[in-house]
Design an enzyme around this catalytic site. Structure first.
Site, PDB file in Angstrom:
ATOM      1  N   PRO A   1       0.827  -1.220   0.000  1.00  0.00           N
ATOM      2  CG  PRO A   1      -0.756  -1.560   1.666  1.00  0.00           C
ATOM      3  CD  PRO A   1       0.549  -2.070   1.178  1.00  0.00           C
TER       4      PRO A   1
ATOM      5  CB  VAL B   1       4.109   1.718  -3.823  1.00  0.00           C
ATOM      6  CG1 VAL B   1       4.749   1.193  -2.568  1.00  0.00           C
ATOM      7  CG2 VAL B   1       3.141   0.696  -4.402  1.00  0.00           C
TER       8      VAL B   1
ATOM      9  CB  SER C   1      11.948 -16.942   2.369  1.00  0.00           C
ATOM     10  OG  SER C   1      11.200 -16.108   3.232  1.00  0.00           O
TER      11      SER C   1
ATOM     12  CE  LYS D   1      11.701 -12.246   1.359  1.00  0.00           C
ATOM     13  NZ  LYS D   1      11.945 -13.690   1.132  1.00  0.00           N
TER      14      LYS D   1
END
Length: 1056
Positions: free
Chosen positions: A553, A555, A933, A976
């Site tokens: 949200p 961007v 991950s 990340k």
């Protein structure tokens, strides 16, 4: 009821006239054995029609109970005094003298009947319904015995419907002494009831209650719930007449049992002497026979009005006011006027002012006031006080009558206005039609549709449907329901822009300028749009495309849609499908439904009036599914370039070409988007912004917009760059810039407030800001004293509103405000984030991982500790916390198994994992965590604890781990990496398969960060644990895990 309140003298004359008519026509009582019977007649007025008197055997009114009244509605307990069978056989003419009925002045004990809702007032009839079988039987017995007197007392509980008084507290002690003047059967089926008419004579007071005697109740009397006639022989003519009317034949005794009204004087002396002792006893105790009945008996005493002066000024004024109020009510309420007329006619006094007590009772009896107010009037023995209370009650009735009359007049005026407008419009239409100024409305409608269709390039199939519908409309009557359905359909059919397209702008430089003007960064999105424009420039036309922008949200996913439409010179339409559960929103409703409409796409074409708009479908990842269908499946046809060239809407029912439409979808994540729908869209990922990008966005877009919105456009208010950096680092660390925009707006709002407070209200006064129209509207508003929640009238709103009530105020040039890093907290408060990292120095067992969320990237720490001290006898185990979901729990188990295997293979002398009970935790337990991950991060955390070596706090890692040590590909590397930079990391360890993603990252994101791709975990081990001494690691934990000696074990035990 007031019409029945006539005087006793009038009743006697009327009754004697009737008896003379009967004797002249030969009617008698039909039985010689009944000559000495006592006959009673009510003071209720009878009808003057002789035909009704002569034909009483065929009366159509309900048959009264035995001893109650005859078929003509007898009064005070009796019928006409004799029965007339109409046969003329066995009749014997005789003369009977009648006397005026008398009401006993002293009646110390009566049967009590509770009354609900409103009390009874002396002189005014009241009909009540009795449902208790015992009370019904008692009333019947009283009527048969000629003692039809009861006491009526008002129940305190308005909802109660009882017929027996169990306690004096249940009723008010002031009531009325009443005479039962008529009783008729009521109820249906098994629910029998008795409707009794009571005539109150005077006020009484309850002095003692004799409770219902239910134990000694006689079964035959208590069960007498039904109303039956005495089974005695009747003359043949009367029986035949009763059977023809469907009623039970009544005996002579039943018809002649007239209660306590008139007495026959020519009875046989022998029968009179025989009954004298029993009558004397009955008079002495008229209700003694009811003491064994389960009913209410009360001892009462009469109440007399206090002496008063009729000519007292107060009394005369009260009387005059009550009379005037009654007249005013009668002017607006015709029913009340009839009550007043009947009351005035029934009074024996020539002037109504001579009986003020009766006037007060009348006012209270006919008004609809509260129960307590009416009882207060009944209980008042002071005539002046009674008049005052009655005036209060009648005044309330006057107010209610005025309000009712006002409402009625308002409704009538509205109806009359509409009727008048309708007739005038019809007349005007007729005049215009006769003058040839207007053709028939239907013909004009058909011509309008044909004219609109001629300007459109309808496909052949649509043209055929249009002609059929126009032909149908021409043959339908305007009043038919199908007419409106067909007209609405043709309206939609001619409003779709068939063949109409906007002229697109395929200038590459123009598009780049527009996109750069509105958005900073977003290189992937801008490149894709420029590619789209370049293809259109070469081909001369472009087919519609389906783009899907995925990102956290804030961007700029939604706002980029407007910029694309502006760059291409296309019309723009946006609708959100978040939470949408109805397929009809996409595909439309069937025309058979009332209020049917086409889907949102057809509505977009109608609004944009072009075949090639840009349609933004927002929140496509949050689409719902309900009992009305699956909208995501409906989007499959809409967003498929191979199918949407002939999109079929349920309402339109004709193919619509959507291949020229550019669809742009937005989503926060792709996990919830159905796979077939995701396959039809071209994905463009928008990652979060780094600090440099946020700084540029705030400086170019957010700060100028917020300054203008706060009214400080021309004011010297400067937000320093270091203050914006402080906002980004200490207040707004999320991926988007929405929160940063809120904080900057807050800074400018506080600045505006500070300027006004420093300058004072005198410099920036309200008089300068208000226009002349605004001042007038404000003055009118200040006069309005209505509540805020009340809806103002139209005239009121016109006076209190204006188009431009005020103008913007100019701040003096001497004002200067500067917001820097030092005074920033005065505007936005203390910082939210005080450190870049959770750990400045990490202890053994703590590793920093990287996670992807719908809000962007985030640093995810993994912590491992020893739960118990290591001993030779301790047992190994693993505890996991941190709100981990199923996949992440599997990752912890895989990492634990791999760490144990790695330690056993490379450092066999280290027995840590064989004896250690470990607790692994991921902070921020309120946030759910899932995904594979974090595998290498968990393994590194466990190995750090087993090797007793802390990790470098600036190393962040991400990657899925298998049990053999292979590091697998992950997603969201850009988000990340942004999170790692925000957390102050200098090295990012990621899978080797993601090397292409790393190389595509902008340099400003990778600046200051070293990327380390790894293929196996041994590569990770070398990066995070350099220079590991194998011999030292094998000796680690040996002392703690050493087996104790025998004597040590004995010494460590407890003494017995």
């Amino acid at each position: 009821m007031a019409l029945l309140a006539t005087t006793g003298e009038q009743t006697i004359v009327h009754y004697r006239t009737t008896r003379c008519i009967k004797e002249n026509t030969g009617d008698g009582d039909g039985s010689e054995g009944k000559e000495g019977r006592k006959e009673e007649v009510a003071d209720k007025p009878r009808q003057d029609d002789e035909s009704n008197v002569a034909g009483r055997g065929k009366a159509s009114e309900p048959t009264p109970i035995p001893g109650a009244s005859d078929s003509r509605g007898a009064s005070a307990g009796g019928g006409g005094g004799d029965s007339n069978d109409g046969s003329g056989r066995g009749k014997r003419k005789q003369t009977r003298d009648l006397v005026k009925p008398s009401v006993p002045d002293v009646y110390p004990q009566v049967m009590a009947i509770p009354i609900a809702q409103r009390p009874l007032f002396p002189g005014f009839y009241k009909a009540i319904t009795i449902r208790d079988p015992n009370v019904i039987a008692a009333v019947q017995e009283l009527l048969k015995r000629g003692q039809s007197y009861v006491g009526a007392f008002l129940l305190k509980d308005q909802e109660s419907s009882q017929d027996v008084i169990n306690s004096p507290d249940e009723v008010y002690d002031i009531g009325t002494f009443c005479q039962v003047t008529g009783a008729f059967p009521a109820g249906h089926g098994e629910e029998k009831a008795l409707q009794a008419v009571l005539y109150p004579h005077r006020r009484i007071k309850l002095s003692e209650l004799i409770p219902p005697n239910r134990k000694e109740a006689q079964p035959q009397q208590a069960a007498q719930a039904t109303i039956e006639s005495a089974p005695q022989q009747q003359s043949e003519g009367t029986a035949v007449a009763s059977e023809e009317q469907g009623e039970k034949p009544e005996t002579e005794e039943a018809k002649g049992a007239i209660t306590a009204s008139f007495e026959e004087q020519n009875r046989d002396k022998s029968s009179a002497e025989a009954t004298e002792p029993s009558k004397a006893m009955e008079i002495a105790s008229p209700t003694s026979f009811l003491r064994s009945w389960p009913i209410s008996l009360v001892n009462v005493e009469n109440l007399q009005d206090e002496p008063f002066d009729k000519k007292a000024p107060t009394i005369r004024a009260l009387i005059s006011e009550i009379v005037n109020t009654c007249k005013e009510i009668g002017n607006v309420n015709h029913l009340f006027r009839d009550h007043v007329s009947a009351f005035a006619m029934s009074q024996s006094a020539a002037n109504i002012a001579d009986e003020p007590a009766k006037l007060a009772d009348f006012a209270a009896a006919v008004s609809g006031g509260e129960m307590e107010e009416a009882q207060a009037v009944l209980a008042s023995l002071n005539v002046e006080e009674r008049l005052s209370k009655a005036l209060e009650v009648i005044k309330k009735e006057h107010m209610n009558a005025q309000l009712s009359s006002k409402i009625s007049k308002d409704v009538e005026s509205k109806i009359q206005k509409r009727q008048r407008e309708y007739w005038l419009m019809e007349q005007m239409k007729g005049i215009r039609r006769e003058l040839g100024l207007e053709t028939d409305g239907k013909d004009k409608l058909v011509e309008k549709f044909k004219e609109k269709a001629s300007k459109l390039a309808m496909p052949e199939q649509v043209k055929k449907v249009f002609d059929e519908e126009v032909n149908k409309l021409a043959h339908l009557e305007p009043a038919a329901s199908e007419f409106n359905v067909t007209r609405n359909y043709l309206d939609w059919l001619t409003q779709i822009p068939w063949g109409q397209r906007s002229a697109e702008n395929f200038g590459i430089q123009h598009a780049r300028d527009v996109l750069d003007e509105d958005h900073y960064g977003l290189k992937d999105v801008k490149d894709r749009i420029l590619e789209f424009i370049a293809v259109g420039k070469l081909r001369g036309t472009v087919e519609g495309k389906i783009l899907c922008m995925v990102g956290p949200p804030g961007v700029g996913k939604t706002s980029i849609g407007k910029s694309i439409a502006r760059a291409l010179n296309r019309q723009y339409y946006r609708f959100s499908v978040g939470g949408l559960t109805d397929v009809a929103e996409i595909k439309g409703h069937r025309r058979t439904y009332v209020g049917a409409l086409p889907g949102r796409i057809i509505q977009a074409l109608k609004k944009c009036q072009t075949e090639n708009p840009l349609v933004l479908i927002d929140e496509v990842d949050k689409i719902g599914r309900g009992h009305q269908g699956d909208p995501s499946s409906a989007l499959l046809e809409l967003l498929d370039p191979e199918q949407n060239s002939s999109f079929l809407d349920h309402y339109m029912d004709v193919p619509v070409d959507l291949s020229k439409v550019l669809f742009v979808c937005t989503a926060n994540m792709t996990d919830t988007i159905p796979r077939p729908l995701l396959d039809r869209m071209e994905m463009i990922e928008l990652s979060g912004y780094v600090s440099d990008e946020k700084m540029a966005i705030a400086d170019r877009y957010l700060a100028p917009q917020a300054k203008e919105m706060s009214g400080l456009k021309d004011v010297d208010v400067k937000l320093e760059g270091e203050a914006i950096v402080e906002l980004i680092n200490k207040y707004c660390r999320e991926s988007g810039v929405r929160n940063l925009k809120k904080q900057i707006e807050k800074v400018y709002r506080k600045s505006a407030l500070k300027i006004i407070q420093d300058l004072g209200e005198e410099v920036l006064s309200e008089d300068k800001a208000l226009t002349q129209e605004g001042k007038e509207a404000q003055a009118e508003a200040s006069k309005d004293d209505t509540e805020v929640k009340d809806t103002p009238t139209e005239e009121q709103m016109e006076r209190e509103t204006t188009e431009k009530p005020r103008v913007a105020m100019k701040v003096p040039d001497s004002v200067h405000v500067q917001v820097n890093k030092d005074n920033l907290k005065d505007y936005v408060g203390p910082p939210i984030f005080t450190a870049d990292r959770l750990y400045d120095t990490t202890p053994p067992g703590v590793a920093m991982g990287l996670a992807w969320t719908s809000m962007g990237g985030a640093a995810l720490y993994v912590e491992s500790i020893l739960e118990n001290a290591l001993t030779h006898s301790s047992n190994a185990g693993l505890e996991r916390t941190g709100n981990l979901k199923a996949i992440m729990k599997e990752s912890t188990q895989i990492a634990y198994s791999f760490a144990k295997g790695l330690m056993a293979s490379r450092f066999p002398g280290n027995k840590f994992f064989e004896k250690a009970k470990i607790h692994l935790h991921c902070p921020e337990g309120a946030v759910q965590k899932d995904g594979p991950s974090a595998g290498i991060t968990m393994a590194t955390s466990l190995l750090s604890l087993g090797l007793d070596r802390p990790l470098d706090p600036t190393i962040a890692m991400t990657g899925e781990l298998t049990v053999t040590g292979k590091v697998l590909r992950i997603g969201g590397l850009r988000e990340k990496t942004v999170a790692a930079r925000r957390a102050g990391a200098r090295m990012v360890v990621f899978p080797k398969d993601n090397l292409s993603d790393w190389l595509e990252l902008p340099e400003n994101i990778k600046q200051g960060i070293e990327g380390k791709p790894v293929d196996w975990y041994r590569d990770v081990f070398q990066l995070v644990f350099p220079d590991v001494d194998e011999a030292e690691v094998n000796k680690l934990w040996r002392k703690q895990l050493k087996k104790p000696r025998k004597e040590d074990e004995d010494d460590s035990g407890y003494d017995s």
